[in-house]
Each structure stands twice: as C-alpha cells, then as structure tokens.
Write an enzyme that holds these catalytic residues in place. Sequence first.
Site, PDB file in Angstrom:
ATOM      1  N   GLY A 142       0.833  -1.198   0.000  1.00  0.00           N
ATOM      2  CA  GLY A 142       0.000   0.000   0.000  1.00  0.00           C
ATOM      3  C   GLY A 142       0.863   1.241   0.000  1.00  0.00           C
ATOM      4  O   GLY A 142       2.056   1.196  -0.309  1.00  0.00           O
ATOM      5  N   GLY A 202       1.332   5.297   2.120  1.00  0.00           N
ATOM      6  CA  GLY A 202       0.944   6.195   3.195  1.00  0.00           C
ATOM      7  C   GLY A 202       1.267   7.624   2.833  1.00  0.00           C
ATOM      8  O   GLY A 202       1.495   7.956   1.667  1.00  0.00           O
ATOM      9  N   ALA A 203       1.309   8.498   3.854  1.00  0.00           N
ATOM     10  CA  ALA A 203       1.564   9.910   3.614  1.00  0.00           C
ATOM     11  C   ALA A 203       2.965  10.140   3.063  1.00  0.00           C
ATOM     12  O   ALA A 203       3.206  11.099   2.341  1.00  0.00           O
ATOM     13  CB  ALA A 203       1.379  10.698   4.914  1.00  0.00           C
ATOM     14  N   SER A 204       3.896   9.249   3.380  1.00  0.00           N
ATOM     15  CA  SER A 204       5.293   9.464   2.986  1.00  0.00           C
ATOM     16  C   SER A 204       5.697   8.743   1.712  1.00  0.00           C
ATOM     17  O   SER A 204       6.596   9.180   1.004  1.00  0.00           O
ATOM     18  CB  SER A 204       6.217   9.017   4.131  1.00  0.00           C
ATOM     19  OG  SER A 204       5.936   9.735   5.298  1.00  0.00           O
ATOM     20  N   VAL A 243       4.729   1.313   0.266  1.00  0.00           N
ATOM     21  CA  VAL A 243       5.203   0.295   1.202  1.00  0.00           C
ATOM     22  C   VAL A 243       5.183  -1.066   0.506  1.00  0.00           C
ATOM     23  O   VAL A 243       4.175  -1.450  -0.099  1.00  0.00           O
ATOM     24  CB  VAL A 243       4.327   0.247   2.472  1.00  0.00           C
ATOM     25  CG1 VAL A 243       4.902  -0.758   3.472  1.00  0.00           C
ATOM     26  CG2 VAL A 243       4.212   1.621   3.104  1.00  0.00           C
ATOM     27  N   LYS A 275       9.223   0.759   3.439  1.00  0.00           N
ATOM     28  CA  LYS A 275       8.634   1.996   2.948  1.00  0.00           C
ATOM     29  C   LYS A 275       9.672   2.765   2.143  1.00  0.00           C
ATOM     30  O   LYS A 275      10.755   3.088   2.647  1.00  0.00           O
ATOM     31  CB  LYS A 275       8.139   2.856   4.121  1.00  0.00           C
ATOM     32  CG  LYS A 275       7.495   4.168   3.697  1.00  0.00           C
ATOM     33  CD  LYS A 275       7.143   5.039   4.893  1.00  0.00           C
ATOM     34  CE  LYS A 275       6.015   4.481   5.687  1.00  0.00           C
ATOM     35  NZ  LYS A 275       5.557   5.443   6.722  1.00  0.00           N
ATOM     36  N   ASP A 294      -3.208  12.186  11.608  1.00  0.00           N
ATOM     37  CA  ASP A 294      -3.798  11.426  10.505  1.00  0.00           C
ATOM     38  C   ASP A 294      -4.304  10.076  11.000  1.00  0.00           C
ATOM     39  O   ASP A 294      -4.029   9.031  10.405  1.00  0.00           O
ATOM     40  CB  ASP A 294      -2.774  11.239   9.373  1.00  0.00           C
ATOM     41  CG  ASP A 294      -3.445  10.995   8.015  1.00  0.00           C
ATOM     42  OD1 ASP A 294      -4.659  11.262   7.909  1.00  0.00           O
ATOM     43  OD2 ASP A 294      -2.758  10.558   7.085  1.00  0.00           O
TER      44      ASP A 294
END
Length: 254
Positions: A2, A4-6, A9, A24, A128
């Site tokens: 998936g 994320g904000a950064s 992954v 990540k 978040d």
Amino acid sequence: LGNGASGYVYLATHKVTGVQMALKAINVFDKGKRHQLVNDLRSLQKNQCMFLVSFLGAMYQEGAVRVALEYMDMGSLKSLIKLAINKYDGPIPTDRPVIPEAVCSKIFQQILCGMAYLNTNLKQMHRDIKPDNILINKKGFVKLTDFGITKQYGDAETEKARTFVGTLTYMSPERMEGENYSYAGDIWSCGIMLIELITCKFPYRETKGFLEMLEQIAEDASPNVPDNEHFSPEIRDFINRCLEKDPLKRDSTY
C-alpha cells in the site's frame, strides 16, 4: 502492501534471517517527502511502545530512503472493514454491530495506548488517525503507523498547531475551520474511526467538495451508533466523548 503519507510500502524478506518486513520507499528528491521522512524517523527511532509499529532500520538506495518496519500480516483496519463487509451477500445491517463490540473494544484499547504514548512520551500529535494508519496482525496486536505528518510540540499541554494537513474526512471541526488545534483533534478522529469500524460504514454522507464536508462536520450534530439494544450505553458514551464539538470539553486518553 500500500502507500501512506510518505511513500509506497512493499513486503520484503531479510535474506539472512528470513524475517518479513514492510519496506517503505520515500523519494528524497521531493522536499515535502523529505520533511515527512524526518518526522517518521524521529517518531520511530524514539519508539519504545508496543502499540506503535517497530522500526527495524533504514538505507539509501536509488534516490530513495527505504525504511524497514515491522510487518503486520493482517494489514490495516481498512482491510478488516472490507473483510467484514464481504461476509454479507446483501446490504450490511444498519441497526447492529457488523464487527462485534467486544472486538472493537480490544482494538481501541490498544489504539488509545499508542495515542497516549505518542502524546505523553514523544510529545506528538499524529494528525492522521484513520483506518489505513492502524495496523493489525494475526496475534491480535494493533499498532499505529505512518508518522510522516506528526506535529512535535513542547511540554505545555495547551500548545496548539495551525497547519492544515491530514485526511479531510477524519478532521475535527476546529481543524476543518482553520482554527488552532491540539491533541484533541486526534481524539475526534478516533471517534469517527470507531463508528466506521463497528458499523463498517463511514458516518457522514458522501459530499462533492470541501465546503460541503465542512458544513456537515461543523454544523450537523455529531454522529453516533444507533440508540438501541444492540449497542451498549458505554460505546455510545465513548463516542459522544470523542466527538464533542468543543475541543476543550473533548475527552483525552489520560
């Protein structure tokens, strides 16, 4: 696995030990992503809490920093919600829990422990909190992840922030309206997430844009689960305490 904000992954395996981990990948040439990387590493390296995902190491490779994290083999709460929905052939029930209240209770006990550690020990707001950022494994452990937009603050409990970051639909009224906000904003997100988990349905109606969503969150009565015999008074009270419109009256994890 998936994103994320950064960054994205991936599932990886450590060749020497055979240990699986979540890797990540964060583009270091993106200034915004670099800032999120610093936040992520600051939180992860200081972490000594079993309710925050564990940091295993980091390396630079091909223009990206790859951060190795503990692999949670059941995915996120978003994955759990999808599994619960898929067990129904027709429409999901609206008058009773889709995921049992006892299960939700154990999940949120661990979420609140992670939030409390983040706030009291690391002096951070997550900013978040949502199902995508809560990970679970087959042993029943629940852990917070994705600290890329956390806000570091001082010892003063009342210290505020103004930055407009995070996922719009889980934002508290004070954040949506651009006011100063504090850790109480994470508590609001927690209440919204609990309704979504136990009913497998997001509590607000779908909107066409920011202003319509703002009007719902700021003007409409705070959502809750149905007031009937299928939901305990305790869960309704917990949600009410999380979704108090006035952040000064909103409960905390203390």
